[in-house]
Design an enzyme around this catalytic site. Structure first.
Site, PDB file in Angstrom:
ATOM      1  N   CYS A 126      90.842  21.429  -0.437  1.00  0.00           N
ATOM      2  CA  CYS A 126      90.608  22.789   0.071  1.00  0.00           C
ATOM      3  C   CYS A 126      89.619  22.765   1.231  1.00  0.00           C
ATOM      4  O   CYS A 126      88.420  22.951   1.041  1.00  0.00           O
ATOM      5  CB  CYS A 126      90.094  23.682  -1.050  1.00  0.00           C
ATOM      6  SG  CYS A 126      91.197  23.748  -2.468  1.00  0.00           S
ATOM      7  N   ASN A 130     115.822  30.995  -3.146  1.00  0.00           N
ATOM      8  CA  ASN A 130     114.630  31.838  -3.179  1.00  0.00           C
ATOM      9  C   ASN A 130     114.816  33.142  -2.394  1.00  0.00           C
ATOM     10  O   ASN A 130     114.409  34.216  -2.846  1.00  0.00           O
ATOM     11  CB  ASN A 130     113.439  31.057  -2.616  1.00  0.00           C
ATOM     12  CG  ASN A 130     112.111  31.741  -2.831  1.00  0.00           C
ATOM     13  OD1 ASN A 130     111.735  32.070  -3.949  1.00  0.00           O
ATOM     14  ND2 ASN A 130     111.371  31.976  -1.742  1.00  0.00           N
ATOM     15  N   ASP A 165     123.191  18.639   6.457  1.00  0.00           N
ATOM     16  CA  ASP A 165     121.962  18.215   7.123  1.00  0.00           C
ATOM     17  C   ASP A 165     121.744  19.122   8.326  1.00  0.00           C
ATOM     18  O   ASP A 165     122.332  18.922   9.389  1.00  0.00           O
ATOM     19  CB  ASP A 165     122.074  16.759   7.561  1.00  0.00           C
ATOM     20  CG  ASP A 165     120.807  16.265   8.263  1.00  0.00           C
ATOM     21  OD1 ASP A 165     119.830  17.040   8.348  1.00  0.00           O
ATOM     22  OD2 ASP A 165     120.816  15.111   8.726  1.00  0.00           O
ATOM     23  N   ASP A 214     114.211  29.209   6.825  1.00  0.00           N
ATOM     24  CA  ASP A 214     113.008  28.832   6.070  1.00  0.00           C
ATOM     25  C   ASP A 214     112.905  27.310   6.055  1.00  0.00           C
ATOM     26  O   ASP A 214     113.042  26.668   5.011  1.00  0.00           O
ATOM     27  CB  ASP A 214     113.074  29.401   4.650  1.00  0.00           C
ATOM     28  CG  ASP A 214     111.825  29.078   3.833  1.00  0.00           C
ATOM     29  OD1 ASP A 214     110.763  28.837   4.444  1.00  0.00           O
ATOM     30  OD2 ASP A 214     111.920  29.056   2.594  1.00  0.00           O
ATOM     31  N   CYS A 249     106.183  27.288   7.841  1.00  0.00           N
ATOM     32  CA  CYS A 249     104.990  26.696   7.232  1.00  0.00           C
ATOM     33  C   CYS A 249     104.241  25.829   8.234  1.00  0.00           C
ATOM     34  O   CYS A 249     103.363  25.056   7.858  1.00  0.00           O
ATOM     35  CB  CYS A 249     105.353  25.897   5.983  1.00  0.00           C
ATOM     36  SG  CYS A 249     106.551  24.577   6.266  1.00  0.00           S
TER      37      CYS A 249
END
Length: 441
Positions: free
Chosen positions: A81, A307, A351, A372, A399
């Site tokens: 962290c 998801n 892919d 995503d 991300c």
């Protein structure tokens, strides 16, 4: 390249995408770990290049008002962290700034609207984690995360980002692993998966455990975990596949989307978001931004176990999910049937990093698209989009702000308007930046 023994001073004016302070010293850019904007610090350089240097704070001479004392006693050694020294509110603001700077610097783009940041719990939020195992020369076992800038394992007795019921059991798990090691059984790592109704302890063995060890595992569970407030189950893994071991009759791992009446079973090893609470909020935002309508054909690329696909399908739209991992596609198909929306969903294995214009043509026309991708981004997909196969709207969940910025620049060059973007603090206390963007043709 080399280590400078003397300390240098610098005024920090910004942060980079890894949340390092950025300063200019003798005309060179210096990235300083542990420094915040508007701080004056001393630092030592550990990597010297022609155009930049990488360094670490040694002393804060003038502190930012957002600097706080790290809550964790392992902060100085554990590599987990890295932003604990920043107040929670400032972490969110800094990540928003990082996203905006990466978009402007790399993609040369700017969204029309900055979305309000999404954030959840600041501690005890991580619903899955892998802890490493090592044994020193005296035979003492260590259980924890890797140390900063090394592969050493920091032995931890608690962790503030794991759910408390998991953190509280870390000493018991370490004692178990020490006993297994003393009995000749080597463990590579352990994983925790916290579902809605059960918590799984997955143990990855180096060598196959034998009968006596299996009996010891059952006895340990009955003594330590059988009376726990939350249900637990041990899974065992000796190669790629993990299998349930003890006890047998427990609920399956799953998470839910109450808003969409969706239940998502999964297994240890499946990719799931590590923060179920924020994942639910993130998916709701993505669906709202994409605004799926009945009769539309929507692509969910890098769909995983569904998801985003399943909540999108609940709108009545026809959803096509594409994913590179075949086992996740199998799981997505199972989840579609479980949630009674398989009739308007199809899934396939491909892919997506090998996408070209012929691939896009083979998909046919999509009205809308959700992306995503992993940290490397969706460059092959976005650069291959072409007329007449442009979706009229794309929602991109990222991300990695640098690859998102690169891909956003490609989409804008192809004629898309960059309507909105914002961050989602999925990984509180860390420098990881999760973001979402909307593009309209």
């Amino acid at each position: 390249m080399g280590v400078k023994e003397q300390y240098q001073e610098a005024e920090v004016f910004s942060l980079d995408y890894e949340s390092r302070g950025v300063a200019r010293v003798d005309g060179k850019t210096v990235f300083i770990g542990g420094a915040l904007p508007r701080e004056r610090v001393t630092f030592t350089t550990h990597k010297e290049k022609k155009q930049f240097a990488e360094a670490q704070v040694e002393k804060v001479l003038k502190a930012s008002s957002e600097r706080v004392e790290p809550a964790c006693c392992y902060f100085d050694t554990c590599g987990g962290c890295s932003l604990q020294y920043v107040s929670f509110g400032a972490q969110v603001a800094l990540k928003q700034r990082i996203l905006e700077e990466q978009l402007e610097r790399i993609g040369k783009v700017k969204p029309e609207i900055i979305l309000p940041p999404l954030y959840g719990y600041s501690w005890y939020y991580r619903d899955r984690a892998r802890l490493s195992v090592s044994v020193d020369k005296q035979g003492r076992l260590k259980l924890g995360f890797q140390a900063k800038k090394s592969h050493d394992v920091v032995n931890i007795r608690h962790c503030h980002i794991l759910p408390k019921h998991v953190s509280d059991r870390l000493p018991d798990v370490r004692n178990l692993l020490q006993k297994l090691h003393d009995d000749g059984v080597k463990v590579k790592f352990v994983e925790f998966y916290c579902g809605k109704n059960v918590t799984v302890l997955n143990i990855r063995f180096v060598n196959q455990p034998f009968g006596q060890i299996l009996s010891e595992l059952r006895n340990w569970f009955d003594k330590i975990l059988s009376g726990a407030e939350k249900a637990w189950q041990i899974w065992l893994q000796d190669h790629a596949e993990s299998l349930p071991f003890y006890p047998e009759n427990v609920p399956a791992l799953n998470y839910t989307f109450a808003q969409f009446d969706v239940e998502m079973p999964y297994k240890p090893g499946d990719f799931t978001q590590i923060n179920a609470q924020l994942n639910e909020v993130m998916v709701a935002r993505a669906v709202r931004l994409l605004n799926p309508q009945k009769g539309e054909r929507i692509a969910d690329l890098f769909c995983g176990l569904g998801n985003f696909s399943l909540p999108l399908a609940k709108s009545g739209a026809s959803v096509v999910g594409i994913e590179g991992a075949d086992y996740l596609v199998d799981r997505a198909k199972e989840n579609a049937h479980l949630n009674h929306c398989a009739e308007n969903m199809t899934f396939s294995v491909a892919d997506l990093f090998d996408t070209d214009e012929k691939t896009v043509e083979s998909w046919g026309q999509f009205d809308k698209m959700l992306l995503d991708p992993p940290r490397s981004g969706a460059y092959a997909v976005v650069k291959s989009l072409h007329k007449p196969f442009f979706p009229k709207k794309i929602v991109y969940v990222s991300c990695n702000p640098s690859t998102f910025a690169r891909d956003a620049g490609v989409l804008v060059d192809k004629g898309y308007k960059f309507k909105a973007a914002g961050i989602m603090n999925m990984f509180a206390q860390t420098s990881h930046v999760e973001s979402i963007g909307v593009f309209e043709l």
